[in-house]
Design an enzyme around this catalytic site. Structure first.
Site, short mmCIF file in Angstrom:
data_model
loop_
_atom_site.label_atom_id
_atom_site.label_comp_id
_atom_site.label_asym_id
_atom_site.label_seq_id
_atom_site.Cartn_x
_atom_site.Cartn_y
_atom_site.Cartn_z
N ARG A 1 -12.01 -4.96 -6.52
CA ARG A 1 -11.69 -5.55 -5.23
C ARG A 1 -12.96 -5.73 -4.40
O ARG A 1 -13.76 -4.81 -4.29
CB ARG A 1 -10.70 -4.63 -4.51
CG ARG A 1 -10.01 -5.26 -3.32
CD ARG A 1 -8.98 -4.33 -2.76
NE ARG A 1 -9.60 -3.13 -2.17
CZ ARG A 1 -9.06 -2.42 -1.18
NH1 ARG A 1 -7.89 -2.76 -0.68
NH2 ARG A 1 -9.67 -1.36 -0.70
N ASP B 1 2.37 -4.85 9.04
CA ASP B 1 1.21 -4.00 8.78
C ASP B 1 -0.01 -4.91 8.72
O ASP B 1 -0.12 -5.76 7.82
CB ASP B 1 1.41 -3.24 7.46
CG ASP B 1 0.29 -2.24 7.22
OD1 ASP B 1 -0.85 -2.52 7.63
OD2 ASP B 1 0.56 -1.18 6.62
N PHE C 1 0.88 -1.17 0.00
CA PHE C 1 0.00 0.00 0.00
C PHE C 1 0.92 1.22 0.00
O PHE C 1 1.85 1.30 0.81
CB PHE C 1 -0.88 -0.03 1.25
CG PHE C 1 -1.93 1.04 1.26
CD1 PHE C 1 -3.16 0.82 0.65
CD2 PHE C 1 -1.70 2.27 1.85
CE1 PHE C 1 -4.14 1.80 0.64
CE2 PHE C 1 -2.68 3.26 1.85
CZ PHE C 1 -3.90 3.03 1.24
N TYR D 1 -10.51 1.30 11.05
CA TYR D 1 -11.72 1.68 10.30
C TYR D 1 -12.06 0.70 9.18
O TYR D 1 -13.05 0.87 8.50
CB TYR D 1 -11.61 3.11 9.73
CG TYR D 1 -10.38 3.37 8.88
CD1 TYR D 1 -10.31 2.92 7.57
CD2 TYR D 1 -9.30 4.08 9.37
CE1 TYR D 1 -9.20 3.16 6.78
CE2 TYR D 1 -8.17 4.33 8.60
CZ TYR D 1 -8.13 3.88 7.30
OH TYR D 1 -7.03 4.11 6.53
N LYS D 2 -11.21 -0.32 8.98
CA LYS D 2 -11.51 -1.31 7.94
C LYS D 2 -12.32 -2.44 8.58
O LYS D 2 -13.45 -2.21 8.99
CB LYS D 2 -10.21 -1.78 7.29
CG LYS D 2 -9.56 -0.65 6.47
CD LYS D 2 -8.21 -0.99 5.91
CE LYS D 2 -7.68 0.21 5.11
NZ LYS D 2 -6.26 0.12 4.81
C1 LIG Z 1 -5.55 1.31 4.56
C2 LIG Z 1 -4.08 1.16 4.71
C3 LIG Z 1 -3.32 2.18 5.25
C4 LIG Z 1 -3.99 3.48 5.61
O1 LIG Z 1 -3.20 4.35 6.30
P1 LIG Z 1 -3.85 5.66 6.94
O2 LIG Z 1 -2.73 6.33 7.57
O3 LIG Z 1 -4.92 5.20 7.87
O4 LIG Z 1 -4.48 6.45 5.84
C5 LIG Z 1 -1.97 1.97 5.45
N1 LIG Z 1 -1.38 0.79 5.07
C6 LIG Z 1 -2.10 -0.20 4.53
C7 LIG Z 1 -1.45 -1.47 4.14
C8 LIG Z 1 -3.47 -0.04 4.31
O5 LIG Z 1 -4.18 -1.01 3.77
#
Ligand SMILES: *Cc1c(COP(=O)(O)O)cnc(C)c1O
Length: 415
Positions: free
Chosen positions: A374, A200, A128, A225-226
């Site tokens: 997705r 992560d 990501f 939040y996911k």
């Molecule tokens: C959703 C996601 C993020 C989001 O980071 P934010 O700082 O909350 O915007 C980071 N890393 C991964 C792998 C994600 O899927």
């Protein structure tokens, strides 16, 4: 190949589903099949009740007293421990605070400081993007530190590890393909070289079983939040193994990370535990929303959740391949349920338009550039019937070509 189940067989699967009662806890709109809980989890009635109580009663009437009387001050640790149960972390090692991006920054700096003389950060080229952006930012502030990427500098993380590597930042589940890494094996391999690992967990917390303590992980970060359903922008979490607490230094040394914040001392003296990762005043209303979401999670058996996740995703893959394969959708997720997270991705050169057409029909997934459709499957509120209907709607859109309408090609800022 086995014949495809019909709707009656699907409904029997829902009848037998031990997680089925959880669906009523969520405030999902009628007519929507929500397959995007991996991007923004659904709202629950528990969350609404907590937010109402926090805003109207605790803030409205309690005012400043609520920092003590409503337990606001302790929320980061309290909620951290509740998430800890879902990710295999014993108490006192997880704290809820800031965003995943900021927590990556803090843990990368902490890990680099713990490995003086080593100056390489290893990450995944298909991570990501924010993970990579933050790693770039960290490297830019530490002379000599460089970034090595899987998929660019070598094919695998294992090949990139040597004596110069301080830390490996790696996703447990890839956000796009859903590929799941073997946490225990990779942690062992990384630590054998003397490096530290940051996992992560954005796409695994609340989606699959995780055992950070069992794997001997060093650090972890992740979203709430996911899959955890904490609400838009809900704060993230940080895990640090207890054995590291005495050696952690992180650069965002704000007063909430101080051992005695209300002593108002002139110099920073970090908390001896995981609280050292806090920086400033926390977003209490968001934390209270997350508290509501976690009250549901307290009741969830993660093994049952994982079983259902694999069954839902297996079913979706089978249905879509059988019904839609001829229209150019190609599976981009492994067929091995044990090796994927709780999502399924397909690629199609018109993936964006197809997803917009799906959303208009009430089947909400998302699109990830350049060509990924997705679909996230959150076992607490997605039914087998939802999966069946989603695959049928996708088939209709593809066979009729309805996605070709011009309005589906208009791009929005958030995809
Ligand atoms: C959703 C996601 C993020 C989001 O980071 P934010 O700082 O909350 O915007 C980071 N890393 C991964 C792998 C994600 O899927």
């Amino acid at each position: 190949m086995d014949s495809l189940p019909d709707l009656a067989a699907i409904e029997a699967m829902d009848e037998a589903d031990p997680l089925r009662p959880f669906r009523n806890r969520f405030a999902l709109p009628a007519g929507v099949i929500y397959l995007d809980g991996n991007s923004l989890g659904a709202a629950s009635h528990e969350v609404f009740a907590e937010v109402r109580q926090a805003a109207m009663e605790e803030w409205g009437n309690g005012l400043i007293r609520s920092w003590n009387s409503a337990g606001w001050f302790h929320l980061p640790l309290e909620l951290g421990d509740r998430i800890g149960r879902l990710i295999g972390a014993a108490e006192g090692q997880t704290v809820v605070t800031d965003s995943t991006s900021i927590n990556i920054y803090k843990t990368l700096h902490a890990a680099l400081a713990m490995r003086p003389g080593r100056n390489v950060i290893v990450a995944e080229g298909d991570s990501f993007p924010t993970d990579l952006y933050m790693a770039e930012g960290v490297a830019s502030t530490r002379p000599g530190v460089t970034l090595r990427l899987e998929g660019r500098d070598a094919n695998t993380i294992e090949e990139l590890i040597d004596e110069s590597v301080a830390v490996v930042l790696v996703n447990h589940v890839n956000y796009k393909s859903g590929e799941l890494r073997d946490m225990a094996a990779l942690t062992k391999r990384i630590q054998a070289s003397g490096a530290l690992v940051i996992w992560d967990l954005c796409h695994s917390a609340g989606a699959i079983t995780v055992d950070l303590d069992g794997a001997g992980a060093d650090f972890a970060v992740g979203c709430s939040y996911k899959y955890l359903n904490g609400g838009p922008g809900a704060p993230a979490f940080i895990y640090a193994a207890r054995r590291h607490h005495a050696s952690i230094a992180q650069p965002l040394s704000g007063w909430w990370g101080h051992a005695r914040p209300f002593a108002f001392e002139r110099n920073f003296d970090g908390d001896a535990g995981i609280k050292r990762f806090l920086c400033g005043t926390q977003p209490i209303l968001s934390l209270r929303a997350l508290k509501g979401a976690l009250s549901i999670w307290d009741e969830v058996d993660m093994k049952a959740l994982r079983q259902k996740s694999i069954a839902l995703t297996d079913l979706f893959i089978r249905l879509v391949e059988a019904k839609c394969g001829q229209y150019g959708v190609v599976l981009d997720t492994t067929r091995d349920g044990e090796k994927r997270g709780s999502q399924v991705s397909f690629t199609h050169s018109n993936g964006y338009e197809i997803m917009q057409a799906l959303i208009e029909r009430g089947v909400i997934g998302d699109f990830r550039a350049p060509s990924t459709l997705r679909f996230g499957f959150t076992p607490l509120y997605v039914s087998y019937r939802d999966v069946w209907l989603a695959a049928s709607v996708l088939e209709e859109i593809l066979s009729s070509g309805s996605w070709r309408d011009q309005r589906f090609a208009v791009r929005s800022a958030v995809t």
